[in-house]
Design a protein around this motif. Sequence first.
Motif, PDB file in Angstrom:
ATOM      1  N   HIS A  33       9.595  -4.134  -0.944  1.00  0.00           N
ATOM      2  CA  HIS A  33       8.693  -4.378   0.170  1.00  0.00           C
ATOM      3  C   HIS A  33       7.453  -3.507   0.030  1.00  0.00           C
ATOM      4  CE1 HIS A  33      11.265  -6.775   2.932  1.00  0.00           C
ATOM      5  NE2 HIS A  33      12.261  -6.119   2.383  1.00  0.00           N
ATOM      6  N   LEU A  34       6.327  -4.023   0.527  1.00  0.00           N
ATOM      7  CA  LEU A  34       5.124  -3.226   0.738  1.00  0.00           C
ATOM      8  C   LEU A  34       4.670  -3.523   2.154  1.00  0.00           C
ATOM      9  CD1 LEU A  34       2.921  -1.307  -0.268  1.00  0.00           C
ATOM     10  CD2 LEU A  34       1.663  -3.318  -1.090  1.00  0.00           C
ATOM     11  N   ARG A  35       5.102  -2.685   3.088  1.00  0.00           N
ATOM     12  CA  ARG A  35       4.869  -2.955   4.504  1.00  0.00           C
ATOM     13  C   ARG A  35       3.641  -2.207   5.030  1.00  0.00           C
ATOM     14  NH1 ARG A  35      10.855  -2.847   4.898  1.00  0.00           N
ATOM     15  NH2 ARG A  35      11.565  -4.968   5.393  1.00  0.00           N
ATOM     16  N   VAL A  36       2.602  -2.161   4.237  1.00  0.00           N
ATOM     17  CA  VAL A  36       1.304  -1.653   4.687  1.00  0.00           C
ATOM     18  C   VAL A  36       0.243  -2.601   4.159  1.00  0.00           C
ATOM     19  CG1 VAL A  36       2.034   0.768   4.713  1.00  0.00           C
ATOM     20  CG2 VAL A  36       0.941  -0.177   2.677  1.00  0.00           C
ATOM     21  N   HIS A  37      -0.906  -2.620   4.808  1.00  0.00           N
ATOM     22  CA  HIS A  37      -2.024  -3.408   4.296  1.00  0.00           C
ATOM     23  C   HIS A  37      -2.520  -2.754   3.015  1.00  0.00           C
ATOM     24  CE1 HIS A  37      -6.046  -5.081   3.931  1.00  0.00           C
ATOM     25  NE2 HIS A  37      -5.609  -6.090   4.671  1.00  0.00           N
ATOM     26  N   PRO A  38      -2.860  -3.543   1.996  1.00  0.00           N
ATOM     27  CA  PRO A  38      -3.294  -2.929   0.732  1.00  0.00           C
ATOM     28  C   PRO A  38      -4.485  -2.012   0.879  1.00  0.00           C
ATOM     29  CG  PRO A  38      -3.806  -5.283   0.806  1.00  0.00           C
ATOM     30  CD  PRO A  38      -2.876  -5.002   1.943  1.00  0.00           C
ATOM     31  N   GLY A  39      -5.388  -2.292   1.812  1.00  0.00           N
ATOM     32  CA  GLY A  39      -6.524  -1.403   2.013  1.00  0.00           C
ATOM     33  C   GLY A  39      -6.085  -0.016   2.433  1.00  0.00           C
ATOM     34  N   GLU A  40      -5.050   0.033   3.285  1.00  0.00           N
ATOM     35  CA  GLU A  40      -4.511   1.331   3.698  1.00  0.00           C
ATOM     36  C   GLU A  40      -3.940   2.069   2.511  1.00  0.00           C
ATOM     37  OE1 GLU A  40      -0.965   3.183   6.543  1.00  0.00           O
ATOM     38  OE2 GLU A  40      -1.488   1.057   6.692  1.00  0.00           O
ATOM     39  N   ASP A  41      -3.232   1.333   1.632  1.00  0.00           N
ATOM     40  CA  ASP A  41      -2.648   1.962   0.462  1.00  0.00           C
ATOM     41  C   ASP A  41      -3.725   2.525  -0.454  1.00  0.00           C
ATOM     42  OD1 ASP A  41      -1.456   0.962  -2.644  1.00  0.00           O
ATOM     43  OD2 ASP A  41      -0.552   2.582  -1.505  1.00  0.00           O
ATOM     44  N   LEU A  42      -4.781   1.753  -0.688  1.00  0.00           N
ATOM     45  CA  LEU A  42      -5.803   2.187  -1.627  1.00  0.00           C
ATOM     46  C   LEU A  42      -6.570   3.393  -1.124  1.00  0.00           C
ATOM     47  CD1 LEU A  42      -7.164  -1.173  -3.016  1.00  0.00           C
ATOM     48  CD2 LEU A  42      -5.226   0.194  -3.742  1.00  0.00           C
ATOM     49  N   ARG A  43      -6.687   3.558   0.195  1.00  0.00           N
ATOM     50  CA  ARG A  43      -7.382   4.736   0.725  1.00  0.00           C
ATOM     51  C   ARG A  43      -6.635   6.021   0.384  1.00  0.00           C
ATOM     52  NH1 ARG A  43      -8.486   1.215   5.097  1.00  0.00           N
ATOM     53  NH2 ARG A  43      -6.691   1.971   6.272  1.00  0.00           N
ATOM     54  N   ARG A  44      -5.386   5.905   0.007  1.00  0.00           N
ATOM     55  CA  ARG A  44      -4.600   7.087  -0.325  1.00  0.00           C
ATOM     56  C   ARG A  44      -5.024   7.705  -1.649  1.00  0.00           C
ATOM     57  NH1 ARG A  44      -0.520   7.099   3.292  1.00  0.00           N
ATOM     58  NH2 ARG A  44      -0.299   5.153   4.423  1.00  0.00           N
ATOM     59  N   PHE A  45      -5.827   6.991  -2.417  1.00  0.00           N
ATOM     60  CA  PHE A  45      -6.256   7.529  -3.696  1.00  0.00           C
ATOM     61  C   PHE A  45      -7.413   8.513  -3.550  1.00  0.00           C
ATOM     62  CE2 PHE A  45      -3.529   4.247  -5.092  1.00  0.00           C
ATOM     63  CZ  PHE A  45      -3.174   4.544  -6.393  1.00  0.00           C
ATOM     64  N   GLU A  46      -7.975   8.603  -2.345  1.00  0.00           N
ATOM     65  CA  GLU A  46      -8.937   9.629  -1.985  1.00  0.00           C
ATOM     66  C   GLU A  46     -10.025   9.822  -3.045  1.00  0.00           C
ATOM     67  OE1 GLU A  46      -6.534  12.995  -1.043  1.00  0.00           O
ATOM     68  OE2 GLU A  46      -5.774  12.109   0.795  1.00  0.00           O
ATOM     69  N   THR A  47      -9.935  10.854  -3.880  1.00  0.00           N
ATOM     70  CA  THR A  47     -11.004  11.170  -4.823  1.00  0.00           C
ATOM     71  C   THR A  47     -10.986  10.277  -6.061  1.00  0.00           C
ATOM     72  OG1 THR A  47      -9.619  12.855  -5.883  1.00  0.00           O
ATOM     73  CG2 THR A  47     -11.058  13.579  -4.092  1.00  0.00           C
ATOM     74  N   THR A  48      -9.987   9.398  -6.176  1.00  0.00           N
ATOM     75  CA  THR A  48      -9.925   8.466  -7.297  1.00  0.00           C
ATOM     76  C   THR A  48     -10.115   7.062  -6.759  1.00  0.00           C
ATOM     77  OG1 THR A  48      -8.340   9.927  -8.406  1.00  0.00           O
ATOM     78  CG2 THR A  48      -8.558   7.699  -9.276  1.00  0.00           C
ATOM     79  N   PRO A  49     -11.345   6.527  -6.743  1.00  0.00           N
ATOM     80  CA  PRO A  49     -11.589   5.211  -6.140  1.00  0.00           C
ATOM     81  C   PRO A  49     -10.809   4.107  -6.846  1.00  0.00           C
ATOM     82  CG  PRO A  49     -13.637   6.382  -6.559  1.00  0.00           C
ATOM     83  CD  PRO A  49     -12.556   7.136  -7.271  1.00  0.00           C
ATOM     84  N   VAL A  50     -10.375   3.135  -6.074  1.00  0.00           N
ATOM     85  CA  VAL A  50      -9.700   1.955  -6.605  1.00  0.00           C
ATOM     86  C   VAL A  50     -10.454   0.735  -6.108  1.00  0.00           C
ATOM     87  CG1 VAL A  50      -7.547   0.661  -6.702  1.00  0.00           C
ATOM     88  CG2 VAL A  50      -7.480   3.154  -6.575  1.00  0.00           C
ATOM     89  N   PHE A  51     -10.747  -0.198  -7.006  1.00  0.00           N
ATOM     90  CA  PHE A  51     -11.519  -1.376  -6.655  1.00  0.00           C
ATOM     91  C   PHE A  51     -10.659  -2.622  -6.776  1.00  0.00           C
ATOM     92  CE2 PHE A  51     -14.324   1.789  -8.527  1.00  0.00           C
ATOM     93  CZ  PHE A  51     -15.297   1.915  -7.544  1.00  0.00           C
ATOM     94  N   TRP A  52     -10.754  -3.510  -5.776  1.00  0.00           N
ATOM     95  CA  TRP A  52     -10.116  -4.823  -5.888  1.00  0.00           C
ATOM     96  C   TRP A  52     -10.949  -5.673  -6.837  1.00  0.00           C
ATOM     97  CZ3 TRP A  52      -5.419  -6.083  -4.836  1.00  0.00           C
ATOM     98  CH2 TRP A  52      -4.721  -5.426  -3.816  1.00  0.00           C
TER      99      TRP A  52
END
Length: 229
Positions: free
Chosen positions: A6-25
């Motif tokens: 399961h991934l029970r969070v919105h992906p945008g919320e997950d990607l914000r966890r990378f903080e100083t390492t940006p992640v791009f869709w």
Amino acid sequence: MSIEFHLRVHPGEDLRRFETTPVFWSDTPPQRPWDAPIKPTDLAFMIRDGAEGLEAVARRWWMVPAFHKGPVLAWKTLCANAGIEALETSPIFREPYAARRALVPMTSFIAYEEPPGWRKGQPKRRWEATWTPTSPTDKVRYFAAIWDRAETADGPLESFAIVTGPPGPDLAGLQDSQPAVLTLAQGLDWLNLDGPGKASLVTQTPSGTYDLTEAPREQVMSRELRRSL
């Protein structure tokens, strides 16, 4: 061992966890109910190194290797998971392990148990494995994964496999393998091709790492119920 997760969070919320390492869709995330389990051959979120840094994509879970040129469904070999012991030796896994690693975010995973007297065709007991977060960012963790690109008869396909190994005591009574699960910091090390690689992965986690809650299939929300909400 094929598992669900399961991934029970919105992906945008997950990607914000990378903080100083940006992640791009780099493409559109799959549209799915957040309560629905992700199963082999489903599209799932995958984070990997891209041309501009880390990129997040939606890819097929069940890896089809680069050397397969036939239809996708003609690839019958079970490649939802990649055994840690075969990463450097298997013709299917060794090139992706050396060059194409990924992280697959999740909030829990499913393990199956054959109850006493179980026979083929009968339902197994279904357990959801979770953990107690150690910080606000720890409610999402990541499977260590590898991915490949195949030019199949159905067109180009990118797909991934989750790395598994011997189980720890929490899951040893349920199944014969366990996924390699990483924190964010560990995951970034896994993506580093010059790093320790599989030597840093742990599947035989200590007792008490996971909390197991029985989650029978009939408890999964039906399509009809989703439509009614």
